[in-house]
Design a protein around this motif. Structure first.
Motif, short mmCIF file in Angstrom:
data_model
loop_
_atom_site.label_atom_id
_atom_site.label_comp_id
_atom_site.label_asym_id
_atom_site.label_seq_id
_atom_site.Cartn_x
_atom_site.Cartn_y
_atom_site.Cartn_z
N TYR A 136 0.71 -1.02 0.14
CA TYR A 136 0.15 -0.11 0.18
C TYR A 136 0.78 1.18 -0.16
N ILE A 138 0.88 4.63 1.54
CA ILE A 138 0.16 5.34 2.53
C ILE A 138 0.59 7.18 2.30
N SER A 139 -0.55 7.98 2.31
CA SER A 139 -0.46 9.24 2.27
C SER A 139 0.55 9.90 3.09
N ASP A 240 -2.76 5.55 9.68
CA ASP A 240 -3.12 5.95 8.48
C ASP A 240 -3.85 4.79 7.78
N GLU A 244 -7.64 4.81 6.05
CA GLU A 244 -7.86 4.46 4.95
C GLU A 244 -9.12 3.50 4.69
N GLU A 247 -12.27 5.39 5.54
CA GLU A 247 -12.73 6.13 4.35
C GLU A 247 -13.31 5.07 3.40
N GLN A 248 -12.84 3.91 3.15
CA GLN A 248 -13.22 2.91 2.09
C GLN A 248 -14.80 2.53 2.65
#
Length: 255
Positions: A136, A138-139, A240, A244, A247-248
């Motif tokens: 992944y 991650i921002s 994070d 994530e 949000e999904q």
């Protein structure tokens, strides 16, 4: 009529008290070592309710915006964490002395094993284990991190939780909306971010989200993050990952 008037007075009194408790004020204190009684600098003091934090100066002093009944989480490397509640007495009396206890850390034996490499890249590349986990991005972090089975698998698990009220993700994301809203606030506060980036014990993150370490592992597992990622990632990376997944979950729920 008289009883009605009394009832109104009681309601107004309770409302006034509630408003006073919500007023933001500054609390001050000094953090000291309970053994040496010396000030401890660079201690992280986080207001769990407001998700704001500060660090103590060289004299162990801090001041932080709070409201009455807010909870402060106090943490420093090598010390046992402390949680204290802000009271009216504390605000009235001024600076409070808070003591931290040093952790007794027992070092375990570490066995270092080396790979028997030949020096030939074509052969050695097959000798070194290679995990088949997806990664992944991650921002805000410099590199990617492993997730579990597959990205579609993560999508399926989150989708399944929406249609299964008994699912752990459904219960967590559905009932912890206030705590999960803190995820964005955590990223905005430098003290909170720096603390989470330096920690791997899930303690502070658990306090902020109102869950325990086992639940954190289970949430990430159900979002298809690998066991290796859960073990090795720092608390900021874990935060994070949960963000994530949440949000999904929100996107799928709307659909």
């Amino acid at each position: 009529m008289r009883y009605f008037t009394i009832l109104l007075l009681i309601i107004f009194s309770l409302s006034a008290v509630a408003q006073v408790n919500q007023i933001s004020q500054k609390v001050t204190g000094t953090i000291i070592n309970d053994n040496t009684l010396k000030a401890i600098s660079n201690v992280n003091v986080i207001n769990v309710n407001k998700v704001k934090g500060v660090t103590t100066d060289i004299k162990g002093y801090f001041e932080l915006d709070v409201s009455v009944n807010d909870t402060l989480h106090i943490a420093s490397l090598g010390y046992q964490s402390l949680r204290v509640r802000v009271t009216n007495d504390w605000l009235k009396n001024g600076i409070a002395k808070l003591m931290l206890t040093e952790k007794a850390i027992a070092l375990e034996e570490v066995i270092v094993r080396k790979y028997d490499l030949t020096g030939y890249l074509e052969i050695d590349s097959k000798l070194i284990p290679d995990k088949e986990n997806y990664r992944y991005s991650i921002s805000g972090l410099p590199q990617g991190y492993e997730s579990g089975d597959t990205s579609p698998g993560a999508f399926t698990r989150v989708l399944g939780s929406i249609f299964n009220p008994a699912d752990m993700l459904y219960n967590f994301f559905g009932k912890k909306t206030n705590e999960l809203k803190k995820l964005k606030q955590m990223k905005k506060d430098d003290t909170v971010r720096n603390l989470l980036e330096s920690k791997f014990d899930r303690e502070t993150l658990g306090v902020l989200l109102g869950i325990d370490k086992k639940e954190i592992s289970e949430i990430l597992s159900r979002c298809s993050y690998s066991e290796e990622f859960v073990k090795t990632a720092n608390d900021l990376q874990i935060m994070d990952a949960i963000s994530e997944c949440y949000e999904q979950y929100k996107v799928l729920k709307k659909k």
